[in-house]
Scaffold this active site. Sequence first.
Site, PDB file in Angstrom:
ATOM      1  N   CYS A 150      89.068 -38.626  51.279  1.00  0.00           N
ATOM      2  CA  CYS A 150      90.136 -39.051  50.382  1.00  0.00           C
ATOM      3  C   CYS A 150      90.678 -37.872  49.578  1.00  0.00           C
ATOM      4  O   CYS A 150      89.931 -37.149  48.953  1.00  0.00           O
ATOM      5  CB  CYS A 150      89.690 -40.129  49.396  1.00  0.00           C
ATOM      6  SG  CYS A 150      89.109 -41.623  50.183  1.00  0.00           S
ATOM      7  N   ARG A 184      91.748 -34.567  54.528  1.00  0.00           N
ATOM      8  CA  ARG A 184      90.643 -35.266  53.864  1.00  0.00           C
ATOM      9  C   ARG A 184      90.553 -36.731  54.277  1.00  0.00           C
ATOM     10  O   ARG A 184      89.553 -37.388  54.019  1.00  0.00           O
ATOM     11  CB  ARG A 184      90.845 -35.220  52.353  1.00  0.00           C
ATOM     12  CG  ARG A 184      90.411 -33.915  51.779  1.00  0.00           C
ATOM     13  CD  ARG A 184      90.418 -34.003  50.278  1.00  0.00           C
ATOM     14  NE  ARG A 184      89.461 -33.074  49.770  1.00  0.00           N
ATOM     15  CZ  ARG A 184      88.257 -33.401  49.346  1.00  0.00           C
ATOM     16  NH1 ARG A 184      87.866 -34.647  49.340  1.00  0.00           N
ATOM     17  NH2 ARG A 184      87.445 -32.486  48.906  1.00  0.00           N
ATOM     18  N   TRP A 190      90.485 -42.203  53.308  1.00  0.00           N
ATOM     19  CA  TRP A 190      89.536 -42.313  54.430  1.00  0.00           C
ATOM     20  C   TRP A 190      88.642 -43.482  54.044  1.00  0.00           C
ATOM     21  O   TRP A 190      87.828 -43.380  53.132  1.00  0.00           O
ATOM     22  CB  TRP A 190      88.734 -41.020  54.559  1.00  0.00           C
ATOM     23  CG  TRP A 190      87.873 -40.962  55.777  1.00  0.00           C
ATOM     24  CD1 TRP A 190      88.214 -40.474  57.005  1.00  0.00           C
ATOM     25  CD2 TRP A 190      86.503 -41.384  55.896  1.00  0.00           C
ATOM     26  NE1 TRP A 190      87.164 -40.582  57.873  1.00  0.00           N
ATOM     27  CE2 TRP A 190      86.093 -41.134  57.223  1.00  0.00           C
ATOM     28  CE3 TRP A 190      85.586 -41.960  55.020  1.00  0.00           C
ATOM     29  CZ2 TRP A 190      84.821 -41.431  57.689  1.00  0.00           C
ATOM     30  CZ3 TRP A 190      84.301 -42.266  55.480  1.00  0.00           C
ATOM     31  CH2 TRP A 190      83.945 -41.992  56.803  1.00  0.00           C
ATOM     32  N   ASN A 248      88.231 -40.997  44.652  1.00  0.00           N
ATOM     33  CA  ASN A 248      87.502 -40.446  45.791  1.00  0.00           C
ATOM     34  C   ASN A 248      86.026 -40.589  45.460  1.00  0.00           C
ATOM     35  O   ASN A 248      85.597 -40.178  44.392  1.00  0.00           O
ATOM     36  CB  ASN A 248      87.889 -38.968  45.976  1.00  0.00           C
ATOM     37  CG  ASN A 248      87.053 -38.291  47.041  1.00  0.00           C
ATOM     38  OD1 ASN A 248      86.544 -38.943  47.953  1.00  0.00           O
ATOM     39  ND2 ASN A 248      86.906 -36.987  46.927  1.00  0.00           N
ATOM     40  N   GLY A 249      85.259 -41.185  46.386  1.00  0.00           N
ATOM     41  CA  GLY A 249      83.820 -41.348  46.131  1.00  0.00           C
ATOM     42  C   GLY A 249      83.396 -42.774  46.414  1.00  0.00           C
ATOM     43  O   GLY A 249      84.143 -43.546  47.032  1.00  0.00           O
ATOM     44  N   GLU A 281      77.867 -26.692  69.741  1.00  0.00           N
ATOM     45  CA  GLU A 281      79.164 -26.586  69.072  1.00  0.00           C
ATOM     46  C   GLU A 281      80.312 -26.870  70.057  1.00  0.00           C
ATOM     47  O   GLU A 281      81.275 -27.540  69.716  1.00  0.00           O
ATOM     48  CB  GLU A 281      79.301 -25.194  68.422  1.00  0.00           C
ATOM     49  CG  GLU A 281      80.639 -24.877  67.797  1.00  0.00           C
ATOM     50  CD  GLU A 281      81.086 -25.829  66.685  1.00  0.00           C
ATOM     51  OE1 GLU A 281      80.314 -26.698  66.261  1.00  0.00           O
ATOM     52  OE2 GLU A 281      82.255 -25.707  66.264  1.00  0.00           O
ATOM     53  N   LYS A 293      83.032 -29.904  69.601  1.00  0.00           N
ATOM     54  CA  LYS A 293      84.488 -29.696  69.549  1.00  0.00           C
ATOM     55  C   LYS A 293      85.179 -30.629  70.533  1.00  0.00           C
ATOM     56  O   LYS A 293      86.191 -31.245  70.216  1.00  0.00           O
ATOM     57  CB  LYS A 293      84.863 -28.244  69.884  1.00  0.00           C
ATOM     58  CG  LYS A 293      84.574 -27.222  68.821  1.00  0.00           C
ATOM     59  CD  LYS A 293      85.469 -27.269  67.599  1.00  0.00           C
ATOM     60  CE  LYS A 293      84.906 -28.147  66.532  1.00  0.00           C
ATOM     61  NZ  LYS A 293      83.994 -27.611  65.589  1.00  0.00           N
ATOM     62  N   GLU A 303      85.017 -34.234  69.255  1.00  0.00           N
ATOM     63  CA  GLU A 303      85.794 -34.449  68.028  1.00  0.00           C
ATOM     64  C   GLU A 303      87.281 -34.584  68.283  1.00  0.00           C
ATOM     65  O   GLU A 303      87.931 -35.443  67.711  1.00  0.00           O
ATOM     66  CB  GLU A 303      85.623 -33.244  67.079  1.00  0.00           C
ATOM     67  CG  GLU A 303      84.389 -33.263  66.245  1.00  0.00           C
ATOM     68  CD  GLU A 303      84.357 -32.069  65.293  1.00  0.00           C
ATOM     69  OE1 GLU A 303      84.012 -32.278  64.129  1.00  0.00           O
ATOM     70  OE2 GLU A 303      84.666 -30.934  65.713  1.00  0.00           O
ATOM     71  N   HIS A 333      64.422 -33.154  81.565  1.00  0.00           N
ATOM     72  CA  HIS A 333      63.682 -34.197  80.855  1.00  0.00           C
ATOM     73  C   HIS A 333      64.566 -35.372  80.465  1.00  0.00           C
ATOM     74  O   HIS A 333      64.303 -36.044  79.473  1.00  0.00           O
ATOM     75  CB  HIS A 333      63.001 -33.592  79.622  1.00  0.00           C
ATOM     76  CG  HIS A 333      62.048 -32.495  79.980  1.00  0.00           C
ATOM     77  ND1 HIS A 333      60.853 -32.738  80.609  1.00  0.00           N
ATOM     78  CD2 HIS A 333      62.146 -31.150  79.857  1.00  0.00           C
ATOM     79  CE1 HIS A 333      60.236 -31.585  80.830  1.00  0.00           C
ATOM     80  NE2 HIS A 333      61.009 -30.606  80.387  1.00  0.00           N
ATOM     81  N   LYS A 345      87.767 -33.843  56.927  1.00  0.00           N
ATOM     82  CA  LYS A 345      87.309 -32.460  56.889  1.00  0.00           C
ATOM     83  C   LYS A 345      86.126 -32.267  55.944  1.00  0.00           C
ATOM     84  O   LYS A 345      85.208 -31.523  56.240  1.00  0.00           O
ATOM     85  CB  LYS A 345      88.446 -31.526  56.491  1.00  0.00           C
ATOM     86  CG  LYS A 345      88.006 -30.078  56.564  1.00  0.00           C
ATOM     87  CD  LYS A 345      89.060 -29.195  57.129  1.00  0.00           C
ATOM     88  CE  LYS A 345      88.524 -27.841  57.484  1.00  0.00           C
ATOM     89  NZ  LYS A 345      87.826 -27.814  58.779  1.00  0.00           N
TER      90      LYS A 345
HETATM   91  C1  G6P Z   1      82.797 -32.729  58.476  1.00  0.00           C
HETATM   92  C2  G6P Z   1      83.830 -31.875  59.186  1.00  0.00           C
HETATM   93  C3  G6P Z   1      83.129 -30.817  60.042  1.00  0.00           C
HETATM   94  C4  G6P Z   1      82.165 -30.003  59.178  1.00  0.00           C
HETATM   95  C5  G6P Z   1      81.178 -30.890  58.432  1.00  0.00           C
HETATM   96  C6  G6P Z   1      80.400 -30.111  57.392  1.00  0.00           C
HETATM   97  O1  G6P Z   1      82.124 -33.515  59.397  1.00  0.00           O
HETATM   98  O2  G6P Z   1      84.673 -32.682  59.992  1.00  0.00           O
HETATM   99  O3  G6P Z   1      84.103 -29.967  60.610  1.00  0.00           O
HETATM  100  O4  G6P Z   1      81.478 -29.114  60.001  1.00  0.00           O
HETATM  101  O5  G6P Z   1      81.867 -31.927  57.734  1.00  0.00           O
HETATM  102  O6  G6P Z   1      81.285 -29.665  56.400  1.00  0.00           O
HETATM  103  P1  G6P Z   1      81.039 -28.432  55.458  1.00  0.00           P
HETATM  104  O7  G6P Z   1      82.266 -28.357  54.610  1.00  0.00           O
HETATM  105  O8  G6P Z   1      79.813 -28.763  54.673  1.00  0.00           O
HETATM  106  O9  G6P Z   1      80.844 -27.238  56.313  1.00  0.00           O
END
Ligand code: G6P
Length: 608
Positions: free
Chosen positions: A2, A27, A74, A100-101, A481, A485, A488, A504, A603
């Site tokens: 948010c 956000r 969000w 937000n929260g 990673e 990606k 996501e 396994h 994010k």
């Molecule tokens: C969210 C974002 C990711 C990020 C993660 C941790 O899930 O979508 O891209 O890696 O949070 O965020 P931070 O700001 O703690 O690295």
Amino acid sequence: MCGIVGYVGMRNAPDVLLEGLKRLEYRGYDSAGLAVKSDGRLEVIKEVGKVADLARLVEERQLEGCQGIGHTRWATHGGVSVDNAHPHCDDCGNFVLVHNGIIENYLDLREELEAAGVTFTSETDTEVIVQLLARLYQKDMLDALVKLTEKLRGSYALAIMNREIDGTFYCLRKGSPLILGIGDGEGFCASDVPALLPYTRQVVYLEEGEIAAVSRDGIQVWASDGQRVEKSISTIDWEVSMTEKAAYPHYMLKEIHEQGAVLRTTLKGRVENGKVDLSPELAWDKKLVESWRKLHIVACGTSYYAALVAERVLEKWTDLEVKVDIASEYRYRHLRADTETLAVFVSQSGETADTLAACRLARSQGAHCLAVTNVRGSTLAREVHDVLLLKAGPEIGVAATKTFMGQIAALYLFALYLGRMRETLSAAEGNRLLEEMLRLPYKVEVTLEREDSVRALAEKYADRKDFLFLGRGMSFPVALEGALKLKEISYVHAEAYAAGEMKHGPIALLEAAVPVMVIIPRDGLYEKTLSNIQEAKARKAPILAVATDGDELISRHANDVLRVPWTDEEMTPFLTVVPLQLFAYHMARLRECEIDQPRNLAKSVTVE
Ligand code: G6P
């Protein structure tokens, strides 16, 4: 999660709020809304969808005024609907707020309010706050806000307007970030710096529990008990141009292409006479550094994978017992940090709720806490003993790319520094490794120039539904990673495994329809990974390899090969991650996905 923005001044508030919300859309982006105060009235407009949908509605209604608050959502409590979108008003229309929260005791409070005859129009925890505030208000806003903080449990960043009070809005902060901006005859608030950048770089960071009044004449701040607090003003060193897309179709692609520059900036000023020198940032003496026996690294998401990469060099270059964990697990485990523990928290935003909670836990247990973050002044940065800044610039694409690069670079510098200080890494080896690190920006750029081959590979496999990613040693976290990606942003199912673990379980999934992306640079584990490729091939799975220039053998075993320049084994993640980021990007583009704002994600995750 948010985004919040607030404005008071001479400009047309809806314009400032919409611009701020667009810049905060990473956000959350399931619905948006704003409230504007004009002629003593509070006008509220909300819409399901993106900020652009809200902007159309605002234009239609020709909303005007010099004071307002806005929100991009969000969803947590209550589905995505206009009723649940913010701002929320009390039933008499005297107060309006954005939040937000999460309010943890909202059900109890709601029951109490309903018993007192209040009718709710949404399913949110937020509406409870505004209805409660309306009942606590006795013509003194500060008194009502102090009482409000006493009643609320959970986390909140709030921007509030009172219909009776002109030219001032109010802010509260506990557990969720909120920054105040100071302009010339105008005031702002925002949950994140990018919303403020077009207007001001002079900011005040609210601390836990603080209450603020923002007006044209300036800012007043009180502690949660109503005592006045003097705040210092900080200057943000990001430029507004850093938050623009430039000629790129998406922020993600721009940010992937910035990675060579990110490495240069991360290294700049931290290498003196062929040695890593972090002493201006980490004023640690030898005695302190030698008092540590354990090293805990804690993070979420991509930052966690960066920590896993760093774990492998930290355990090699130092004699510390290294333990890496996901923040949401760490905070409920019994790992016990103590005074012999250095605890490192890796977070791009510095606002991830679980990482903050893990940090508070480690600190309470006596650990020395270090933040590796991209955001100066973030909550994490303010709660630790020391900060190592990424210097990656603002990252707008929801999927992290350049900050992963910045994180591993900062953590490698840190590992080299620690290894030399503890004398567990020889000067000769330290110098050799650093020399190779200094060549990495160029090698990353060479890898980026090969984007066409990655695009072609994506075209070939764009219709596949499942992928398996494999890697060993340094390449295992890179596989994790790469798979993240792909999931996501292109919504393609991808699993990552340590190559040796494939037998396994995941091998049962393999067939001609399931491509296997193998990260296999020329390193000490090359032949072992090659054997795993044979096992996958025997099950008819197409093999896609990320391999080193000049490795001819791999071409005989893989169906398709993406190449990276040669580098030391320890440095391979800096290069091998790049084709995987580009692969996810082009897969998503071909599949017509919303690349910068993938569904359901946000994010920064400021709730547990
Ligand atoms: C969210 C974002 C990711 C990020 C993660 C941790 O899930 O979508 O891209 O890696 O949070 O965020 P931070 O700001 O703690 O690295």
